[in-house]
Scaffold this active site. Structure first.
Site, PDB file in Angstrom:
ATOM      1  N   GLY A  33       0.822  -1.207   0.000  1.00  0.00           N
ATOM      2  CA  GLY A  33       0.000   0.000   0.000  1.00  0.00           C
ATOM      3  C   GLY A  33       0.849   1.247   0.000  1.00  0.00           C
ATOM      4  O   GLY A  33       2.058   1.191  -0.205  1.00  0.00           O
ATOM      5  N   ASN A  34       0.213   2.385   0.221  1.00  0.00           N
ATOM      6  CA  ASN A  34       0.952   3.649   0.272  1.00  0.00           C
ATOM      7  C   ASN A  34       0.335   4.571   1.320  1.00  0.00           C
ATOM      8  O   ASN A  34      -0.670   4.237   1.935  1.00  0.00           O
ATOM      9  CB  ASN A  34       0.979   4.308  -1.116  1.00  0.00           C
ATOM     10  CG  ASN A  34      -0.403   4.674  -1.606  1.00  0.00           C
ATOM     11  OD1 ASN A  34      -1.049   5.575  -1.071  1.00  0.00           O
ATOM     12  ND2 ASN A  34      -0.887   3.958  -2.609  1.00  0.00           N
ATOM     13  N   ARG A  35       0.941   5.731   1.510  1.00  0.00           N
ATOM     14  CA  ARG A  35       0.587   6.601   2.642  1.00  0.00           C
ATOM     15  C   ARG A  35      -0.515   7.603   2.356  1.00  0.00           C
ATOM     16  O   ARG A  35      -0.731   8.518   3.146  1.00  0.00           O
ATOM     17  CB  ARG A  35       1.826   7.382   3.091  1.00  0.00           C
ATOM     18  CG  ARG A  35       2.929   6.524   3.665  1.00  0.00           C
ATOM     19  CD  ARG A  35       4.055   7.402   4.182  1.00  0.00           C
ATOM     20  NE  ARG A  35       5.251   6.631   4.460  1.00  0.00           N
ATOM     21  CZ  ARG A  35       5.408   5.875   5.542  1.00  0.00           C
ATOM     22  NH1 ARG A  35       4.454   5.826   6.456  1.00  0.00           N
ATOM     23  NH2 ARG A  35       6.511   5.190   5.713  1.00  0.00           N
ATOM     24  N   SER A  36      -1.203   7.487   1.239  1.00  0.00           N
ATOM     25  CA  SER A  36      -2.229   8.490   0.945  1.00  0.00           C
ATOM     26  C   SER A  36      -3.390   8.398   1.939  1.00  0.00           C
ATOM     27  O   SER A  36      -3.944   7.334   2.172  1.00  0.00           O
ATOM     28  CB  SER A  36      -2.751   8.303  -0.478  1.00  0.00           C
ATOM     29  OG  SER A  36      -3.770   9.239  -0.714  1.00  0.00           O
TER      30      SER A  36
END
Ligand code: CTP
Ligand code: CA
Length: 228
Positions: A33-36
Protein backbone atom coordinates in the site's frame (compact mmCIF):
# COMPACT_ATOMS: atom_id res chain seq x y z
CA UNK A 1 -14.58 24.69 7.78
CA UNK A 2 -17.25 26.82 6.19
CA UNK A 3 -18.19 25.67 2.72
CA UNK A 4 -21.00 28.14 2.11
CA UNK A 5 -20.60 31.25 -0.01
CA UNK A 6 -19.05 29.49 -2.98
CA UNK A 7 -20.25 30.19 -6.52
CA UNK A 8 -22.55 27.54 -8.05
CA UNK A 9 -20.30 27.48 -11.09
CA UNK A 10 -20.22 23.66 -11.23
CA UNK A 11 -24.02 23.29 -11.15
CA UNK A 12 -25.19 20.53 -13.47
CA UNK A 13 -21.64 19.24 -13.94
CA UNK A 14 -20.87 15.59 -13.26
CA UNK A 15 -17.46 15.06 -11.74
CA UNK A 16 -15.53 11.92 -10.87
CA UNK A 17 -12.88 12.19 -8.17
CA UNK A 18 -10.59 9.38 -7.03
CA UNK A 19 -9.10 9.56 -3.55
CA UNK A 20 -6.95 7.57 -1.15
CA UNK A 21 -4.41 4.90 -1.96
CA UNK A 22 -4.83 1.47 -3.50
CA UNK A 23 -3.88 -1.79 -1.78
CA UNK A 24 -2.50 -4.68 -3.78
CA UNK A 25 -3.07 -8.00 -2.06
CA UNK A 26 -0.22 -10.41 -1.34
CA UNK A 27 -2.43 -12.89 0.52
CA UNK A 28 -5.76 -12.59 2.42
CA UNK A 29 -4.16 -10.57 5.25
CA UNK A 30 -1.29 -8.64 3.63
CA UNK A 31 -0.99 -6.00 0.97
CA UNK A 32 1.35 -3.48 -0.66
CA UNK A 33 0.00 0.00 0.00
CA UNK A 34 0.95 3.65 0.27
CA UNK A 35 0.59 6.60 2.64
CA UNK A 36 -2.23 8.49 0.94
CA UNK A 37 -4.86 9.58 3.50
CA UNK A 38 -7.49 10.67 0.98
CA UNK A 39 -7.76 14.13 2.55
CA UNK A 40 -7.06 16.03 -0.70
CA UNK A 41 -9.54 13.96 -2.71
CA UNK A 42 -12.20 14.41 -0.03
CA UNK A 43 -11.56 18.18 0.04
CA UNK A 44 -12.06 18.18 -3.74
CA UNK A 45 -15.35 16.30 -3.32
CA UNK A 46 -16.69 18.60 -0.58
CA UNK A 47 -15.82 21.80 -2.42
CA UNK A 48 -17.22 20.48 -5.71
CA UNK A 49 -20.55 19.62 -4.02
CA UNK A 50 -20.54 23.09 -2.43
CA UNK A 51 -20.14 24.58 -5.92
CA UNK A 52 -23.16 22.68 -7.21
CA UNK A 53 -21.56 19.64 -8.88
CA UNK A 54 -22.85 16.08 -8.96
CA UNK A 55 -19.91 14.14 -7.55
CA UNK A 56 -18.91 10.48 -7.66
CA UNK A 57 -16.07 9.89 -5.23
CA UNK A 58 -14.10 6.69 -5.81
CA UNK A 59 -12.43 6.09 -2.46
CA UNK A 60 -9.58 3.64 -1.97
CA UNK A 61 -8.98 2.61 1.65
CA UNK A 62 -9.88 5.91 3.24
CA UNK A 63 -10.80 6.32 6.92
CA UNK A 64 -12.88 9.46 6.48
CA UNK A 65 -16.64 10.11 6.72
CA UNK A 66 -18.52 10.20 3.40
CA UNK A 67 -18.85 13.78 2.15
CA UNK A 68 -22.50 14.85 2.25
CA UNK A 69 -24.12 14.99 -1.15
CA UNK A 70 -21.53 12.85 -2.98
CA UNK A 71 -21.96 9.31 -4.25
CA UNK A 72 -19.15 7.28 -2.70
CA UNK A 73 -17.82 4.08 -4.31
CA UNK A 74 -15.36 2.21 -2.12
CA UNK A 75 -12.56 0.23 -3.76
CA UNK A 76 -9.39 -1.49 -2.67
CA UNK A 77 -7.04 -2.32 -5.57
CA UNK A 78 -5.94 -0.42 -8.67
CA UNK A 79 -7.98 -2.82 -10.81
CA UNK A 80 -11.12 -2.03 -8.79
CA UNK A 81 -10.39 1.69 -8.89
CA UNK A 82 -9.96 1.55 -12.67
CA UNK A 83 -13.29 -0.26 -13.14
CA UNK A 84 -15.13 2.20 -10.86
CA UNK A 85 -13.62 5.28 -12.53
CA UNK A 86 -14.38 4.00 -16.04
CA UNK A 87 -17.96 3.22 -15.07
CA UNK A 88 -18.55 6.59 -13.38
CA UNK A 89 -16.82 8.39 -16.24
CA UNK A 90 -19.50 7.36 -18.74
CA UNK A 91 -21.61 10.44 -18.08
CA UNK A 92 -18.97 12.67 -16.51
CA UNK A 93 -17.70 16.08 -17.59
CA UNK A 94 -14.41 15.88 -15.72
CA UNK A 95 -12.27 13.34 -13.90
CA UNK A 96 -9.79 14.27 -11.19
CA UNK A 97 -7.35 11.52 -10.25
CA UNK A 98 -6.24 12.46 -6.74
CA UNK A 99 -5.75 8.82 -5.69
CA UNK A 100 -2.32 7.32 -5.21
CA UNK A 101 -2.59 4.30 -7.50
CA UNK A 102 -0.07 1.52 -6.95
CA UNK A 103 2.24 1.25 -9.96
CA UNK A 104 2.78 -2.48 -9.37
CA UNK A 105 0.92 -5.43 -7.88
CA UNK A 106 2.03 -8.92 -6.90
CA UNK A 107 1.90 -11.13 -10.00
CA UNK A 108 0.05 -13.79 -8.02
CA UNK A 109 -2.07 -13.61 -4.88
CA UNK A 110 -1.93 -16.46 -2.44
CA UNK A 111 -5.43 -17.71 -1.63
CA UNK A 112 -4.34 -18.67 1.86
CA UNK A 113 -2.16 -16.90 4.39
CA UNK A 114 1.55 -17.31 3.64
CA UNK A 115 3.10 -19.16 6.57
CA UNK A 116 6.48 -18.50 8.13
CA UNK A 117 8.97 -21.34 7.77
CA UNK A 118 12.60 -21.75 8.81
CA UNK A 119 13.75 -20.57 5.37
CA UNK A 120 13.70 -17.02 4.03
CA UNK A 121 10.55 -16.33 1.98
CA UNK A 122 10.35 -16.31 -1.79
CA UNK A 123 10.63 -12.83 -3.32
CA UNK A 124 7.35 -11.19 -4.33
CA UNK A 125 7.24 -10.86 -8.11
CA UNK A 126 5.58 -7.61 -9.18
CA UNK A 127 3.84 -6.71 -12.43
CA UNK A 128 2.72 -3.29 -13.71
CA UNK A 129 -0.77 -1.98 -13.04
CA UNK A 130 -2.71 -0.21 -15.78
CA UNK A 131 -2.19 3.57 -15.81
CA UNK A 132 -5.74 4.87 -15.43
CA UNK A 133 -4.97 8.54 -16.01
CA UNK A 134 -2.98 7.80 -19.15
CA UNK A 135 -5.81 5.57 -20.35
CA UNK A 136 -8.32 8.42 -19.99
CA UNK A 137 -6.02 10.72 -21.96
CA UNK A 138 -5.59 8.09 -24.64
CA UNK A 139 -9.34 7.51 -25.00
CA UNK A 140 -9.82 11.20 -25.55
CA UNK A 141 -6.92 11.49 -28.01
CA UNK A 142 -8.36 8.64 -30.02
CA UNK A 143 -11.91 10.03 -29.76
CA UNK A 144 -13.01 6.78 -28.11
CA UNK A 145 -16.30 7.69 -26.36
CA UNK A 146 -17.15 8.05 -23.59
CA UNK A 147 -14.35 10.21 -22.29
CA UNK A 148 -14.37 13.22 -19.94
CA UNK A 149 -13.82 16.64 -21.50
CA UNK A 150 -11.50 17.72 -18.69
CA UNK A 151 -8.87 15.42 -17.17
CA UNK A 152 -6.84 16.33 -14.09
CA UNK A 153 -3.96 14.39 -12.56
CA UNK A 154 -1.98 14.74 -9.37
CA UNK A 155 1.71 14.06 -8.90
CA UNK A 156 3.97 14.03 -5.89
CA UNK A 157 7.57 14.72 -6.76
CA UNK A 158 10.65 14.95 -4.56
CA UNK A 159 13.22 16.43 -6.94
CA UNK A 160 13.15 18.47 -10.15
CA UNK A 161 9.49 19.11 -9.36
CA UNK A 162 8.73 21.28 -12.37
CA UNK A 163 10.70 19.35 -15.01
CA UNK A 164 9.28 16.02 -13.83
CA UNK A 165 5.79 17.53 -13.68
CA UNK A 166 5.99 18.93 -17.23
CA UNK A 167 7.15 15.58 -18.61
CA UNK A 168 4.41 13.75 -16.72
CA UNK A 169 1.68 16.15 -17.94
CA UNK A 170 2.71 15.47 -21.53
CA UNK A 171 3.07 11.73 -21.00
CA UNK A 172 -0.38 11.39 -19.43
CA UNK A 173 -2.18 13.61 -21.91
CA UNK A 174 -4.15 15.39 -19.18
CA UNK A 175 -5.23 19.05 -19.10
CA UNK A 176 -4.00 19.89 -15.63
CA UNK A 177 -1.42 18.29 -13.37
CA UNK A 178 -1.32 19.31 -9.71
CA UNK A 179 2.27 18.81 -8.62
CA UNK A 180 2.88 18.51 -4.89
CA UNK A 181 6.25 18.84 -3.34
CA UNK A 182 6.56 15.99 -0.83
CA UNK A 183 8.58 16.34 2.34
CA UNK A 184 8.72 19.11 4.97
CA UNK A 185 5.61 17.60 6.60
CA UNK A 186 3.58 18.53 3.54
CA UNK A 187 1.00 16.44 1.72
CA UNK A 188 0.57 12.99 3.29
CA UNK A 189 -1.96 12.98 6.12
CA UNK A 190 -1.76 16.70 6.82
CA UNK A 191 -4.58 19.24 6.43
CA UNK A 192 -2.30 21.54 4.44
CA UNK A 193 -0.87 21.27 0.98
CA UNK A 194 1.21 23.39 -1.40
CA UNK A 195 1.42 22.79 -5.12
CA UNK A 196 1.91 24.15 -8.56
CA UNK A 197 -0.76 23.39 -11.15
CA UNK A 198 0.68 22.80 -14.62
CA UNK A 199 -1.64 23.30 -17.58
CA UNK A 200 -1.34 21.80 -21.05
CA UNK A 201 -2.62 25.10 -22.46
CA UNK A 202 -1.37 27.83 -20.16
CA UNK A 203 0.89 29.18 -17.47
CA UNK A 204 1.56 27.30 -14.21
CA UNK A 205 -0.47 28.42 -11.18
CA UNK A 206 1.33 28.45 -7.82
CA UNK A 207 -0.77 27.53 -4.80
CA UNK A 208 0.90 28.56 -1.54
CA UNK A 209 0.80 26.34 1.53
CA UNK A 210 -2.72 26.28 2.93
CA UNK A 211 -5.80 24.13 3.59
CA UNK A 212 -6.51 21.36 1.07
CA UNK A 213 -9.91 23.03 0.41
CA UNK A 214 -8.09 26.10 -0.91
CA UNK A 215 -6.09 23.99 -3.32
CA UNK A 216 -9.30 22.21 -4.31
CA UNK A 217 -11.01 25.53 -5.08
CA UNK A 218 -8.15 26.61 -7.36
CA UNK A 219 -8.44 23.28 -9.21
CA UNK A 220 -12.21 23.80 -9.62
CA UNK A 221 -11.65 27.39 -10.84
CA UNK A 222 -9.40 26.01 -13.58
CA UNK A 223 -11.78 23.12 -14.38
CA UNK A 224 -14.87 25.39 -14.47
CA UNK A 225 -13.12 27.71 -16.91
CA UNK A 226 -12.36 24.76 -19.22
CA UNK A 227 -15.90 23.39 -19.01
CA UNK A 228 -17.52 26.76 -19.74
N1 CTP B 1 -2.13 7.16 -11.90
C1 CTP B 1 -3.06 6.32 -12.49
N2 CTP B 1 -2.80 4.99 -12.63
C2 CTP B 1 -1.61 4.48 -12.22
C3 CTP B 1 -0.65 5.32 -11.63
C4 CTP B 1 -0.95 6.67 -11.49
O1 CTP B 1 -4.13 6.79 -12.87
N3 CTP B 1 -1.38 3.19 -12.37
C5 CTP B 1 -2.44 8.60 -11.78
C6 CTP B 1 -2.48 9.11 -10.36
O2 CTP B 1 -3.78 9.02 -9.83
C7 CTP B 1 -2.05 10.56 -10.53
C8 CTP B 1 -1.16 10.54 -11.75
O3 CTP B 1 -1.44 9.32 -12.43
O4 CTP B 1 -3.14 11.39 -10.84
C9 CTP B 1 0.31 10.63 -11.49
O5 CTP B 1 0.72 9.58 -10.66
P1 CTP B 1 2.27 9.37 -10.41
O6 CTP B 1 2.46 8.21 -9.51
O7 CTP B 1 2.86 10.68 -10.00
O8 CTP B 1 2.78 9.07 -11.90
P2 CTP B 1 3.46 7.81 -12.55
O9 CTP B 1 3.17 7.89 -14.01
O10 CTP B 1 3.04 6.57 -11.86
O11 CTP B 1 4.99 8.09 -12.38
P3 CTP B 1 6.02 7.79 -11.15
O12 CTP B 1 5.28 7.13 -10.04
O13 CTP B 1 7.08 6.92 -11.74
O14 CTP B 1 6.56 9.16 -10.79
CA1 CA C 1 3.27 6.17 -9.60
Amino acid sequence: RVLAGRPADLAGRRLVISAGGTREAIDPVRFIGNRSSGLQGYALARTAVARGAEVTLVAANVALPDPAGATVVRVESAAELRAAVLEAMEDADAVVMAAAVADFRPAAQSGSKIKKTSADPDPIHLVKNPDILAELGERRREGLKPYPSVIVGFAAETDDVLANGRAKLARKGCDLLVVNQVGDNLAFGTPDNAAVVLAADGEPVEIPRGPKEDLADVVWDLVARRLA
